[in-house]
Design a protein around this motif. Structure first.
Motif, PDB file in Angstrom:
ATOM      1  N   ILE A 106      -6.560 -73.393 -35.489  1.00  0.00           N
ATOM      2  CA  ILE A 106      -6.104 -74.614 -35.905  1.00  0.00           C
ATOM      3  C   ILE A 106      -5.459 -74.758 -37.193  1.00  0.00           C
ATOM      4  CG2 ILE A 106      -6.794 -77.051 -36.336  1.00  0.00           C
ATOM      5  CD1 ILE A 106      -9.025 -76.799 -34.166  1.00  0.00           C
ATOM      6  N   GLU A 107      -4.405 -75.350 -37.190  1.00  0.00           N
ATOM      7  CA  GLU A 107      -3.579 -75.527 -38.501  1.00  0.00           C
ATOM      8  C   GLU A 107      -3.583 -76.768 -38.826  1.00  0.00           C
ATOM      9  OE1 GLU A 107      -0.630 -71.454 -37.919  1.00  0.00           O
ATOM     10  OE2 GLU A 107       0.107 -73.463 -37.554  1.00  0.00           O
ATOM     11  N   ILE A 108      -3.703 -77.345 -40.273  1.00  0.00           N
ATOM     12  CA  ILE A 108      -3.581 -78.527 -40.295  1.00  0.00           C
ATOM     13  C   ILE A 108      -2.618 -78.621 -41.461  1.00  0.00           C
ATOM     14  CG2 ILE A 108      -5.132 -80.435 -41.817  1.00  0.00           C
ATOM     15  CD1 ILE A 108      -7.493 -78.748 -41.271  1.00  0.00           C
ATOM     16  N   ASP A 109      -1.806 -79.652 -41.236  1.00  0.00           N
ATOM     17  CA  ASP A 109      -0.493 -79.988 -42.062  1.00  0.00           C
ATOM     18  C   ASP A 109      -1.179 -80.706 -43.218  1.00  0.00           C
ATOM     19  OD1 ASP A 109       1.562 -80.897 -43.656  1.00  0.00           O
ATOM     20  OD2 ASP A 109       2.667 -80.944 -41.661  1.00  0.00           O
ATOM     21  N   LEU A 110      -1.247 -80.277 -44.443  1.00  0.00           N
ATOM     22  CA  LEU A 110      -1.645 -81.134 -45.330  1.00  0.00           C
ATOM     23  C   LEU A 110      -0.915 -82.190 -45.751  1.00  0.00           C
ATOM     24  CD1 LEU A 110      -3.029 -77.948 -47.743  1.00  0.00           C
ATOM     25  CD2 LEU A 110      -4.184 -79.662 -46.567  1.00  0.00           C
ATOM     26  N   GLN A 111       0.364 -82.446 -45.690  1.00  0.00           N
ATOM     27  CA  GLN A 111       1.020 -83.418 -45.692  1.00  0.00           C
ATOM     28  C   GLN A 111       0.947 -84.555 -44.926  1.00  0.00           C
ATOM     29  OE1 GLN A 111       5.380 -82.566 -46.516  1.00  0.00           O
ATOM     30  NE2 GLN A 111       6.036 -84.658 -46.110  1.00  0.00           N
ATOM     31  N   ASP A 112       0.556 -85.819 -45.446  1.00  0.00           N
ATOM     32  CA  ASP A 112       0.511 -86.926 -44.772  1.00  0.00           C
ATOM     33  C   ASP A 112       1.951 -87.530 -44.522  1.00  0.00           C
ATOM     34  OD1 ASP A 112      -2.265 -86.524 -44.852  1.00  0.00           O
ATOM     35  OD2 ASP A 112      -2.689 -88.010 -46.199  1.00  0.00           O
ATOM     36  N   TYR A 113       1.984 -88.293 -43.215  1.00  0.00           N
ATOM     37  CA  TYR A 113       3.287 -88.893 -43.113  1.00  0.00           C
ATOM     38  C   TYR A 113       2.916 -90.551 -42.769  1.00  0.00           C
ATOM     39  CZ  TYR A 113       4.381 -83.968 -42.225  1.00  0.00           C
ATOM     40  OH  TYR A 113       4.792 -82.866 -42.242  1.00  0.00           O
ATOM     41  N   SER A 114       3.964 -91.186 -43.413  1.00  0.00           N
ATOM     42  CA  SER A 114       3.785 -92.747 -43.283  1.00  0.00           C
ATOM     43  C   SER A 114       4.515 -93.444 -42.558  1.00  0.00           C
ATOM     44  CB  SER A 114       4.006 -93.013 -45.076  1.00  0.00           C
ATOM     45  OG  SER A 114       3.962 -94.329 -44.831  1.00  0.00           O
ATOM     46  N   ILE A 115       4.252 -94.568 -42.124  1.00  0.00           N
ATOM     47  CA  ILE A 115       5.262 -95.247 -41.100  1.00  0.00           C
ATOM     48  C   ILE A 115       6.282 -95.883 -41.892  1.00  0.00           C
ATOM     49  CG2 ILE A 115       3.665 -95.680 -39.423  1.00  0.00           C
ATOM     50  CD1 ILE A 115       3.291 -98.618 -40.393  1.00  0.00           C
ATOM     51  N   THR A 116       6.283 -95.906 -43.394  1.00  0.00           N
ATOM     52  CA  THR A 116       7.532 -96.051 -44.069  1.00  0.00           C
ATOM     53  C   THR A 116       8.534 -95.334 -43.883  1.00  0.00           C
ATOM     54  OG1 THR A 116       6.665 -94.777 -45.985  1.00  0.00           O
ATOM     55  CG2 THR A 116       6.137 -96.943 -45.923  1.00  0.00           C
ATOM     56  N   ASN A 117       8.413 -94.182 -43.110  1.00  0.00           N
ATOM     57  CA  ASN A 117       9.143 -93.241 -42.586  1.00  0.00           C
ATOM     58  C   ASN A 117       8.982 -93.135 -41.191  1.00  0.00           C
ATOM     59  OD1 ASN A 117      11.458 -91.708 -42.061  1.00  0.00           O
ATOM     60  ND2 ASN A 117      10.992 -90.172 -43.551  1.00  0.00           N
ATOM     61  N   LEU A 118       9.447 -94.209 -40.435  1.00  0.00           N
ATOM     62  CA  LEU A 118       8.817 -94.120 -38.956  1.00  0.00           C
ATOM     63  C   LEU A 118       9.359 -93.246 -38.045  1.00  0.00           C
ATOM     64  CD1 LEU A 118       6.827 -95.333 -36.871  1.00  0.00           C
ATOM     65  CD2 LEU A 118       8.214 -97.315 -36.509  1.00  0.00           C
ATOM     66  N   GLY A 119      10.732 -93.014 -38.407  1.00  0.00           N
ATOM     67  CA  GLY A 119      11.345 -92.091 -37.660  1.00  0.00           C
ATOM     68  C   GLY A 119      10.886 -90.801 -37.679  1.00  0.00           C
ATOM     69  N   GLN A 120      10.429 -90.355 -38.959  1.00  0.00           N
ATOM     70  CA  GLN A 120      10.026 -89.017 -39.168  1.00  0.00           C
ATOM     71  C   GLN A 120       8.485 -88.822 -38.280  1.00  0.00           C
ATOM     72  OE1 GLN A 120       8.077 -88.203 -42.860  1.00  0.00           O
ATOM     73  NE2 GLN A 120       9.097 -86.147 -42.804  1.00  0.00           N
ATOM     74  N   VAL A 121       7.427 -89.928 -38.194  1.00  0.00           N
ATOM     75  CA  VAL A 121       6.638 -89.809 -37.251  1.00  0.00           C
ATOM     76  C   VAL A 121       6.937 -89.829 -35.936  1.00  0.00           C
ATOM     77  CG1 VAL A 121       4.599 -91.167 -36.574  1.00  0.00           C
ATOM     78  CG2 VAL A 121       5.067 -91.068 -39.183  1.00  0.00           C
ATOM     79  N   LEU A 122       7.988 -90.623 -35.237  1.00  0.00           N
ATOM     80  CA  LEU A 122       8.230 -90.262 -34.017  1.00  0.00           C
ATOM     81  C   LEU A 122       9.096 -89.061 -33.747  1.00  0.00           C
ATOM     82  CD1 LEU A 122       9.457 -94.131 -33.424  1.00  0.00           C
ATOM     83  CD2 LEU A 122       7.799 -92.859 -31.967  1.00  0.00           C
ATOM     84  N   GLY A 123       9.834 -88.580 -34.692  1.00  0.00           N
ATOM     85  CA  GLY A 123      10.185 -87.173 -34.740  1.00  0.00           C
ATOM     86  C   GLY A 123       9.044 -86.071 -34.449  1.00  0.00           C
ATOM     87  N   ILE A 124       8.165 -86.255 -35.364  1.00  0.00           N
ATOM     88  CA  ILE A 124       7.083 -85.352 -34.814  1.00  0.00           C
ATOM     89  C   ILE A 124       6.625 -85.399 -33.626  1.00  0.00           C
ATOM     90  CG2 ILE A 124       4.805 -84.363 -35.707  1.00  0.00           C
ATOM     91  CD1 ILE A 124       5.450 -85.483 -38.389  1.00  0.00           C
TER      92      ILE A 124
END
Length: 201
Positions: free
Chosen positions: A174-192
């Motif tokens: 299991i790989e954990i991405d240490l970076q948190d993603y915020s809905i202030t950049n919602l396009g990035q969250v949806l992109g993931i």
């Protein structure tokens, strides 16, 4: 034990899983546009959800609309489940209900090919919810293996609604991405989320 009782240490001991931490696993993926409707919904209800500040309010007013947008964009490609029993193996402790589960199937009633697991972080404790998320990811992997579903990677997400942390399960790692993603950049969250779906194709 149910999913909610798992810690990171128990995941390692019970399942022999290797856990790796990496920064920015999903950081460079393309953003995805979203509807004006979603933008207006979040603009109106995010402050309301944060004022109430319960996991349920964040789930209903923030997380769910984002996932509905994903479902709307991908139409019959995926199915979305919330609060559904996802007991896979009681002896291994892989039992309980899903917060949100995305299946690579058009069947809206039955979980057929789960590959994205989303867990709501309680009291904004993203780290504390990782064990529960991993347990559900392992359950999804086992579910697919038993049904000969050829899904190589299971994705996980722990979210407060406003902040999102992503994981991926590959074989026994299991790989954990240490970076948190915020809905202030919602396009990035949806992109993931779109990227996760694309990897199953």
């Amino acid at each position: 034990m149910p999913y909610t009782q798992f810690s990171l240490e128990q995941i390692k001991l019970n399942f022999g899983i290797e856990i790796r931490e990496k920064f920015g696993i999903f950081a460079n993926l393309s953003e995805v546009d979203y509807s004006d409707f979603l933008e207006k919904v979040l603009e109106r209800f995010v402050p309301f959800a944060l004022e109430i500040d319960t996991p349920k309010s964040r789930s209903e007013y923030i997380t769910a609309p984002i996932l509905f947008e994903l479902k709307s964009q991908l139409k019959e490609q995926i199915s979305l489940f919330s609060g559904k029993d996802f007991t896979v193996d009681i002896e291994k402790g892989l039992s309980g209900f899903c917060d949100f589960l995305i299946s690579y199937s058009s069947d809206p009633l039955n979980i057929e090919a789960p590959f994205i697991v989303l867990v709501e972080a309680k009291k904004d404790n993203m780290i504390g919810a990782l064990g529960q998320c991993m347990a559900k990811m392992l359950a999804a992997q086992l579910f697919n293996q038993r049904r000969q579903q050829d899904i190589q990677i299971i994705y996980g997400c722990v979210t407060t609604g406003t902040d999102w942390k992503f994981l991926q399960l590959i074989d026994q790692r299991i790989e954990i991405d240490l970076q948190d993603y915020s809905i202030t950049n919602l396009g990035q969250v949806l992109g993931i989320l779109h990227y996760c779906v694309d990897q199953v194709e």
